[in-house]
Motif scaffolding. Structure first.
Motif, PDB file in Angstrom:
ATOM      1  N   SER A 277       0.845  -1.198   0.000  1.00 59.87           N
ATOM      2  CA  SER A 277       0.000   0.000   0.000  1.00 59.87           C
ATOM      3  C   SER A 277       0.873   1.238   0.000  1.00 59.87           C
ATOM      4  CB  SER A 277      -0.905   0.000   1.232  1.00 59.87           C
ATOM      5  OG  SER A 277      -1.525   1.260   1.421  1.00 59.87           O
ATOM      6  N   ALA A 278       0.319   2.338  -0.511  1.00 58.50           N
ATOM      7  CA  ALA A 278       1.019   3.618  -0.412  1.00 58.50           C
ATOM      8  C   ALA A 278       1.239   3.989   1.046  1.00 58.50           C
ATOM      9  CB  ALA A 278       0.214   4.707  -1.125  1.00 58.50           C
ATOM     10  N   CYS A 279       0.402   3.450   1.922  1.00 56.21           N
ATOM     11  CA  CYS A 279       0.561   3.719   3.353  1.00 56.21           C
ATOM     12  C   CYS A 279       1.819   3.074   3.926  1.00 56.21           C
ATOM     13  CB  CYS A 279      -0.660   3.214   4.124  1.00 56.21           C
ATOM     14  SG  CYS A 279      -2.133   4.252   3.919  1.00 56.21           S
ATOM     15  N   ALA A 280       2.464   2.208   3.158  1.00 56.38           N
ATOM     16  CA  ALA A 280       3.746   1.658   3.593  1.00 56.38           C
ATOM     17  C   ALA A 280       4.851   2.691   3.468  1.00 56.38           C
ATOM     18  CB  ALA A 280       4.093   0.433   2.753  1.00 56.38           C
ATOM     19  N   LEU A 281       4.594   3.739   2.693  1.00 55.63           N
ATOM     20  CA  LEU A 281       5.616   4.741   2.390  1.00 55.63           C
ATOM     21  C   LEU A 281       5.563   5.929   3.324  1.00 55.63           C
ATOM     22  CD1 LEU A 281       5.120   4.709  -1.482  1.00 55.63           C
ATOM     23  CD2 LEU A 281       6.712   3.330  -0.125  1.00 55.63           C
ATOM     24  N   PHE A 282       4.363   6.289   3.785  1.00 60.91           N
ATOM     25  CA  PHE A 282       4.220   7.428   4.696  1.00 60.91           C
ATOM     26  C   PHE A 282       3.043   7.173   5.632  1.00 60.91           C
ATOM     27  CE2 PHE A 282       1.362   8.381   1.278  1.00 60.91           C
ATOM     28  CZ  PHE A 282       2.137   8.325   0.117  1.00 60.91           C
ATOM     29  N   ALA A 283       3.282   7.451   6.899  1.00 55.89           N
ATOM     30  CA  ALA A 283       2.274   7.163   7.921  1.00 55.89           C
ATOM     31  C   ALA A 283       1.108   8.134   7.845  1.00 55.89           C
ATOM     32  CB  ALA A 283       2.904   7.228   9.299  1.00 55.89           C
ATOM     33  N   LEU A 284      -0.042   7.676   8.331  1.00 53.35           N
ATOM     34  CA  LEU A 284      -1.219   8.526   8.466  1.00 53.35           C
ATOM     35  C   LEU A 284      -1.685   8.482   9.914  1.00 53.35           C
ATOM     36  CD1 LEU A 284      -3.335   7.533   5.326  1.00 53.35           C
ATOM     37  CD2 LEU A 284      -1.858   9.520   5.598  1.00 53.35           C
ATOM     38  N   PRO A 285      -2.159   9.594  10.444  1.00 57.48           N
ATOM     39  CA  PRO A 285      -2.679   9.571  11.812  1.00 57.48           C
ATOM     40  C   PRO A 285      -3.930   8.701  11.902  1.00 57.48           C
ATOM     41  CG  PRO A 285      -3.229  11.644  10.734  1.00 57.48           C
ATOM     42  CD  PRO A 285      -2.277  10.927   9.824  1.00 57.48           C
ATOM     43  N   TYR A 286      -4.034   7.965  12.967  1.00 57.48           N
ATOM     44  CA  TYR A 286      -5.175   7.091  13.241  1.00 57.48           C
ATOM     45  C   TYR A 286      -5.257   5.901  12.280  1.00 57.48           C
ATOM     46  CZ  TYR A 286      -6.129  11.271  15.852  1.00 57.48           C
ATOM     47  OH  TYR A 286      -5.985  12.364  16.689  1.00 57.48           O
ATOM     48  N   ARG A 287      -4.185   5.686  11.530  1.00 54.61           N
ATOM     49  CA  ARG A 287      -4.071   4.467  10.713  1.00 54.61           C
ATOM     50  C   ARG A 287      -2.656   3.901  10.871  1.00 54.61           C
ATOM     51  NH1 ARG A 287      -6.222   5.617   4.764  1.00 54.61           N
ATOM     52  NH2 ARG A 287      -6.072   3.375   4.603  1.00 54.61           N
ATOM     53  N   ALA A 288      -2.047   4.211  12.014  1.00 55.52           N
ATOM     54  CA  ALA A 288      -0.644   3.863  12.233  1.00 55.52           C
ATOM     55  C   ALA A 288      -0.384   2.357  12.152  1.00 55.52           C
ATOM     56  CB  ALA A 288      -0.173   4.402  13.585  1.00 55.52           C
ATOM     57  N   ILE A 289      -1.289   1.547  12.680  1.00 54.61           N
ATOM     58  CA  ILE A 289      -1.058   0.100  12.695  1.00 54.61           C
ATOM     59  C   ILE A 289      -1.157  -0.469  11.283  1.00 54.61           C
ATOM     60  CG2 ILE A 289      -1.790  -2.112  13.649  1.00 54.61           C
ATOM     61  CD1 ILE A 289      -0.513  -0.090  15.633  1.00 54.61           C
ATOM     62  N   TYR A 290      -2.135   0.012  10.524  1.00 58.65           N
ATOM     63  CA  TYR A 290      -2.231  -0.425   9.125  1.00 58.65           C
ATOM     64  C   TYR A 290      -0.966  -0.051   8.367  1.00 58.65           C
ATOM     65  CZ  TYR A 290      -3.630  -0.633   4.239  1.00 58.65           C
ATOM     66  OH  TYR A 290      -3.669  -0.903   2.890  1.00 58.65           O
ATOM     67  N   CYS A 291      -0.527   1.203   8.526  1.00 56.59           N
ATOM     68  CA  CYS A 291       0.689   1.654   7.844  1.00 56.59           C
ATOM     69  C   CYS A 291       1.893   0.816   8.254  1.00 56.59           C
ATOM     70  CB  CYS A 291       0.951   3.128   8.154  1.00 56.59           C
ATOM     71  SG  CYS A 291      -0.302   4.266   7.518  1.00 56.59           S
ATOM     72  N   ALA A 292       1.978   0.510   9.548  1.00 56.51           N
ATOM     73  CA  ALA A 292       3.098  -0.290  10.049  1.00 56.51           C
ATOM     74  C   ALA A 292       3.091  -1.697   9.458  1.00 56.51           C
ATOM     75  CB  ALA A 292       3.038  -0.362  11.572  1.00 56.51           C
ATOM     76  N   SER A 293       1.904  -2.270   9.333  1.00 53.87           N
ATOM     77  CA  SER A 293       1.813  -3.629   8.778  1.00 53.87           C
ATOM     78  C   SER A 293       2.267  -3.666   7.326  1.00 53.87           C
ATOM     79  CB  SER A 293       0.381  -4.158   8.904  1.00 53.87           C
ATOM     80  OG  SER A 293      -0.518  -3.487   8.026  1.00 53.87           O
ATOM     81  N   LYS A 294       1.934  -2.613   6.577  1.00 50.44           N
ATOM     82  CA  LYS A 294       2.333  -2.574   5.172  1.00 50.44           C
ATOM     83  C   LYS A 294       3.802  -2.206   5.008  1.00 50.44           C
ATOM     84  CE  LYS A 294      -1.445  -3.836   3.112  1.00 50.44           C
ATOM     85  NZ  LYS A 294      -1.477  -5.083   2.309  1.00 50.44           N
ATOM     86  N   ALA A 295       4.322  -1.378   5.925  1.00 49.97           N
ATOM     87  CA  ALA A 295       5.753  -1.084   5.902  1.00 49.97           C
ATOM     88  C   ALA A 295       6.552  -2.359   6.176  1.00 49.97           C
ATOM     89  CB  ALA A 295       6.084  -0.011   6.939  1.00 49.97           C
ATOM     90  N   ALA A 296       6.035  -3.197   7.071  1.00 47.63           N
ATOM     91  CA  ALA A 296       6.680  -4.477   7.355  1.00 47.63           C
ATOM     92  C   ALA A 296       6.675  -5.371   6.121  1.00 47.63           C
ATOM     93  CB  ALA A 296       5.966  -5.168   8.523  1.00 47.63           C
ATOM     94  N   VAL A 297       5.579  -5.336   5.374  1.00 50.04           N
ATOM     95  CA  VAL A 297       5.501  -6.102   4.126  1.00 50.04           C
ATOM     96  C   VAL A 297       6.602  -5.658   3.168  1.00 50.04           C
ATOM     97  CG1 VAL A 297       4.132  -6.395   2.022  1.00 50.04           C
ATOM     98  CG2 VAL A 297       3.059  -6.706   4.252  1.00 50.04           C
ATOM     99  N   ASN A 298       6.787  -4.351   3.032  1.00 51.50           N
ATOM    100  CA  ASN A 298       7.822  -3.840   2.139  1.00 51.50           C
ATOM    101  C   ASN A 298       9.207  -4.303   2.566  1.00 51.50           C
ATOM    102  OD1 ASN A 298       5.904  -2.534   0.637  1.00 51.50           O
ATOM    103  ND2 ASN A 298       6.849  -0.516   0.784  1.00 51.50           N
ATOM    104  N   MET A 299       9.497  -4.234   3.866  1.00 52.12           N
ATOM    105  CA  MET A 299      10.816  -4.642   4.341  1.00 52.12           C
ATOM    106  C   MET A 299      11.066  -6.125   4.080  1.00 52.12           C
ATOM    107  SD  MET A 299      12.394  -1.981   5.355  1.00 52.12           S
ATOM    108  CE  MET A 299      11.491  -1.086   4.066  1.00 52.12           C
ATOM    109  N   ALA A 300      10.041  -6.949   4.264  1.00 53.25           N
ATOM    110  CA  ALA A 300      10.176  -8.376   3.977  1.00 53.25           C
ATOM    111  C   ALA A 300      10.432  -8.595   2.488  1.00 53.25           C
ATOM    112  CB  ALA A 300       8.922  -9.127   4.420  1.00 53.25           C
ATOM    113  N   ALA A 301       9.716  -7.843   1.656  1.00 52.74           N
ATOM    114  CA  ALA A 301       9.900  -7.964   0.208  1.00 52.74           C
ATOM    115  C   ALA A 301      11.307  -7.554  -0.203  1.00 52.74           C
ATOM    116  CB  ALA A 301       8.863  -7.103  -0.527  1.00 52.74           C
ATOM    117  N   PHE A 302      11.811  -6.460   0.360  1.00 56.24           N
ATOM    118  CA  PHE A 302      13.147  -5.991   0.009  1.00 56.24           C
ATOM    119  C   PHE A 302      14.219  -6.994   0.450  1.00 56.24           C
ATOM    120  CE2 PHE A 302      11.471  -1.383   0.547  1.00 56.24           C
ATOM    121  CZ  PHE A 302      10.755  -1.513  -0.630  1.00 56.24           C
TER     122      PHE A 302
END
Length: 259
Positions: free
Chosen positions: A126-151
């Protein structure tokens, strides 16, 4: 002219939205597609909860045995969660990480056991993996984790001829918004802010990318698989560029005001 050999493709989250469209696109190209979802479905789709590693392993092993291997796996299953991070129920936080991150990793890890050089592993992030949003921090964190695993997998598997990429898609018109788990409670500290933030995001539903064109772009990225990450949506590419050139504090302060 010799026709290409059909690929064996696994797509999770196949019962609706992006996953369903990707299955249709691969099938239209002549590939053999097996969809995984909690509900299962037609076309030989299998009912599997991706957070259950044993169930995923059994399903993937069955597919690989039946077809002699796996060529492409697309970890697409996921869900959303919004609310004040401090106040979110712990079980909802764990469920979000389990579905979006662990579930994606479960599928890819199981599929890699049956994949040879030339194989492809795609994480729909998700684009939310690239920059956090307020009140969606956990979703953003989960997608950022996906990106790190992919990399990480990109680096580990490159010399073995298996391509790995993460596709960061922006807002797309699917049932994702309606299905997002929302907690509006703000308590004394946050007041109505979580509710207002969710309403702002939901009010932009008509501005989201249309499903079929967006799915075609994701499909092209899956087939190219030349870069470790693709971003779907022009405005998200611009935001990602700004994220890299603006001071972090300024970028976060602007994002907070917008959302």
């Amino acid at each position: 002219m010799k026709s290409k050999k059909p690929r064996i493709v696994i797509v999770s989250g196949s019962s609706s939205g992006i996953g369903k469209e990707l299955c249709a696109l691969y099938r239209a190209a002549g590939d053999t597609v097996i969809g995984l979802s909690r509900r299962g479905g037609d076309n030989g789709d299998i009912a599997v909860d991706v957070t259950d590693y044993a169930a995923v392993e059994n399903a993937v092993n069955e597919i690989a045995t039946r077809y002699g291997g796996i060529d492409t796996v697309i970890a697409n299953a996921g869900g959303g969660l919004s609310g004040a991070t401090e106040l979110l129920p712990l079980d909802e936080v764990q469920a979000q990480m389990s579905l979006n991150f662990t579930g994606a990793l479960n599928l890819v890890r199981c599929a890699l056991k049956h994949m040879q050089a030339g194989g492809r592993a795609v994480f729909v992030s998700s684009a939310c993996a690239l920059f956090a949003l307020p009140y969606r921090a956990i979703y953003c964190a989960s997608k950022a984790a996906v990106n790190m695993a992919a990399f990480g997998l990109y680096m580990e598997l490159k010399k073995h001829g298996i391509k790995v990429t993460s596709v960061c898609a922006g807002d797309i018109k699917t049932n994702f918004t309606a299905n997002r788990v929302k907690y509006a409670e703000g308590g004394e500290r946050y007041g109505d802010a979580p509710k207002i933030s969710a309403q702002k995001i939901d009010s932009r539903e008509h501005k989201r990318m249309r499903l079929q064109p967006a799915a075609k772009k994701i499909y092209k990225c899956c087939n190219k698989c030349k870069k470790p990450m693709y971003i779907i949506g022009f405005k998200y590419k611009v935001l990602n560029f700004l994220r890299h050139i603006l001071p972090q504090k300024l970028f976060l302060d602007i994002t907070a005001k917008l959302f």
